[in-house]
Design a protein around this motif. Structure first.
Motif, PDB file in Angstrom:
ATOM      1  N   ARG A  22       0.724  -1.273  -0.078  1.00 26.61           N
ATOM      2  CA  ARG A  22      -0.150   0.238  -0.055  1.00 26.61           C
ATOM      3  C   ARG A  22       0.479   1.309  -0.287  1.00 26.61           C
ATOM      4  N   GLY A  23       0.526   2.465   0.254  1.00 24.59           N
ATOM      5  CA  GLY A  23       1.299   3.709   0.274  1.00 24.59           C
ATOM      6  C   GLY A  23       1.693   3.964  -0.705  1.00 24.59           C
ATOM      7  N   ALA A  24       2.972   5.385  -0.984  1.00 24.67           N
ATOM      8  CA  ALA A  24       3.512   5.307  -2.504  1.00 24.67           C
ATOM      9  C   ALA A  24       2.535   5.648  -3.149  1.00 24.67           C
ATOM     10  N   GLY A  25       1.803   6.558  -2.918  1.00 29.91           N
ATOM     11  CA  GLY A  25       0.540   7.115  -4.037  1.00 29.91           C
ATOM     12  C   GLY A  25      -0.319   6.524  -3.632  1.00 29.91           C
ATOM     13  N   SER A  26      -1.668   7.905  -3.884  1.00 33.41           N
ATOM     14  CA  SER A  26      -3.008   7.967  -3.633  1.00 33.41           C
ATOM     15  C   SER A  26      -3.890   7.261  -4.913  1.00 33.41           C
ATOM     16  N   LEU A  27      -4.616   5.891  -4.516  1.00 37.77           N
ATOM     17  CA  LEU A  27      -4.944   4.496  -5.321  1.00 37.77           C
ATOM     18  C   LEU A  27      -6.732   5.133  -4.708  1.00 37.77           C
ATOM     19  N   PRO A  28      -7.009   5.296  -6.139  1.00 31.43           N
ATOM     20  CA  PRO A  28      -8.770   4.428  -5.429  1.00 31.43           C
ATOM     21  C   PRO A  28      -9.405   3.325  -4.312  1.00 31.43           C
ATOM     22  N   ASP A  29     -10.637   3.719  -3.836  1.00 30.49           N
ATOM     23  CA  ASP A  29     -10.467   2.851  -2.655  1.00 30.49           C
ATOM     24  C   ASP A  29     -10.929   1.178  -3.239  1.00 30.49           C
ATOM     25  N   GLY A  30      -9.295   0.510  -2.514  1.00 31.96           N
ATOM     26  CA  GLY A  30     -10.092  -1.055  -2.811  1.00 31.96           C
ATOM     27  C   GLY A  30      -8.644  -1.300  -3.741  1.00 31.96           C
ATOM     28  N   VAL A  31      -8.103  -0.880  -4.415  1.00 30.93           N
ATOM     29  CA  VAL A  31      -6.924  -0.848  -5.217  1.00 30.93           C
ATOM     30  C   VAL A  31      -5.815  -1.239  -4.097  1.00 30.93           C
ATOM     31  N   THR A  32      -5.035  -1.594  -4.438  1.00 35.85           N
ATOM     32  CA  THR A  32      -4.212  -2.432  -3.229  1.00 35.85           C
ATOM     33  C   THR A  32      -2.563  -2.394  -5.183  1.00 35.85           C
ATOM     34  N   ARG A  33      -1.498  -1.696  -4.574  1.00 33.00           N
ATOM     35  CA  ARG A  33      -0.167  -1.130  -5.331  1.00 33.00           C
ATOM     36  C   ARG A  33       0.304  -3.369  -4.205  1.00 33.00           C
ATOM     37  N   ASN A  34       1.143  -4.002  -5.662  1.00 35.30           N
ATOM     38  CA  ASN A  34       1.722  -5.566  -5.527  1.00 35.30           C
ATOM     39  C   ASN A  34       2.965  -5.635  -6.050  1.00 35.30           C
ATOM     40  N   GLU A  35       3.771  -6.485  -5.476  1.00 36.51           N
ATOM     41  CA  GLU A  35       4.608  -7.163  -6.286  1.00 36.51           C
ATOM     42  C   GLU A  35       4.345  -8.312  -5.954  1.00 36.51           C
TER      43      GLU A  35
END
Length: 307
Positions: A22-35
């Motif tokens: 999560r984090g590293a910039g604003s995302l719409p609700d429910g959207v997650t950053r993944n690796e």
């Protein structure tokens, strides 16, 4: 060079390890950053799983353009996914020798680039299907520009993997046409402006734009109509869209839809395969959302091929 690219595309060794970031910039609700790890690289993607997601739900992957970032284009698919209950993934392209994020589709300046994006997208889709119980049959691919080229490349190399593909301002490279054997039918829709100076409507046989030689958009789309053995074409001018509230002085472009129908089903018992070309008269290099409800049209097209 192209043989080197193809050799990389068919390599299958892969190592996956996925984490949510999560984090590293604003995302719409429910959207997650993944690796996720793929062939020794850490690859990133954004993922949205709506609250109304059901078992065996559809999955849509959206590919950005050259130098772009995940979810810069095609953001309106987020609202449609929330409404319709499908999973939405925005993969992030790796950096090339120019320092630009991209998808490896065999541009001349990508010679020597070892990133195997075809395998990455396939393995990422399988990973998401398995991890979240998503449908293998109802997985779809769209993307703009460089991402559109990847849509065409997938249609050539893996015509049975995606239920349908929707390149936006995308191109068929001359090397694809010459070196790859198509295995259609593939349900396909393209949205393209006739005044696109980046991905020219008429094609670029002399590589004036540095992307490499590519064929004209009508011929590129018509090839898939022929692959599907479509039997007729219906052409209609769509109702002119109103100017966006944020730009009341904008004059929307006319959009002509070429619908190639009556094609053989992509799977036994399925609907006839259609191939669509949205011709945006005088349109530029874009998602064409000021002239067309592009994301709605994409999902309407994909929905036709839900199994």
């Amino acid at each position: 060079m192209m043989k080197t690219v193809l050799k990389a595309l068919v390599s299958c060794a892969v190592l996956f390890c996925s984490v949510s970031v999560r984090g590293a910039g604003s995302l719409p609700d429910g959207v997650t950053r993944n690796e996720i790890r793929h062939k020794g690289m850490t690859r990133e993607y954004l993922l949205y799983l709506p609250d109304n997601l059901k078992e065996n739900a559809p999955l849509v992957l959206v590919l950005h353009g050259y130098g772009g970032r995940a979810m810069i284009e095609g953001q309106k698919l987020y609202g449609i996914a929330k409404r319709e209950g499908f999973a939405l993934c925005y993969p992030q392209g790796a950096v090339d020798g120019r320092g630009k994020t991209c998808w490896n589709v065999g541009y001349p300046f990508q010679e020597g680039l070892k990133t195997d994006d075809v395998d990455f997208i396939l393995k990422l889709a399988r990973h998401l299907q398995k991890t979240y119980g998503l449908s293998r049959e109802n997985t779809f691919l769209t993307g703009i520009s460089n991402g559109g080229e990847m849509c065409y490349l997938m249609a050539y190399l893996h015509p049975d993997f995606f239920g349908a593909v929707a390149p936006i301002a995308g191109l068929t490279m001359e090397w694809m046409r010459k070196e790859l054997d198509s295995k259609g039918p593939v349900p396909l829709m393209e949205v393209h402006g006739t005044n696109d100076t980046t991905s020219e409507w008429e094609g670029d046989p002399e590589n004036k734009g540095s992307w490499g030689a590519y064929i004209s958009v009508p011929l590129a789309v018509g090839k898939w109509a022929c692959e599907a053995r479509c039997s007729y074409e219906v052409t209609e001018e769509l109702p002119l869209k109103a100017a966006p509230a944020s730009e009341p002085d904008y004059v929307p472009h006319k959009v002509i839809l070429h619908r190639y129908s009556g094609g053989v089903p992509a799977w036994e018992g399925g609907p006839d395969t259609e191939v669509l070309l949205y011709e945006v008269i005088d349109g530029k290099h874009s998602w064409a959302e000021k002239d067309l409800d592009t994301c709605e049209e994409i999902w309407k097209f994909f929905s036709r091929y839900l199994r």
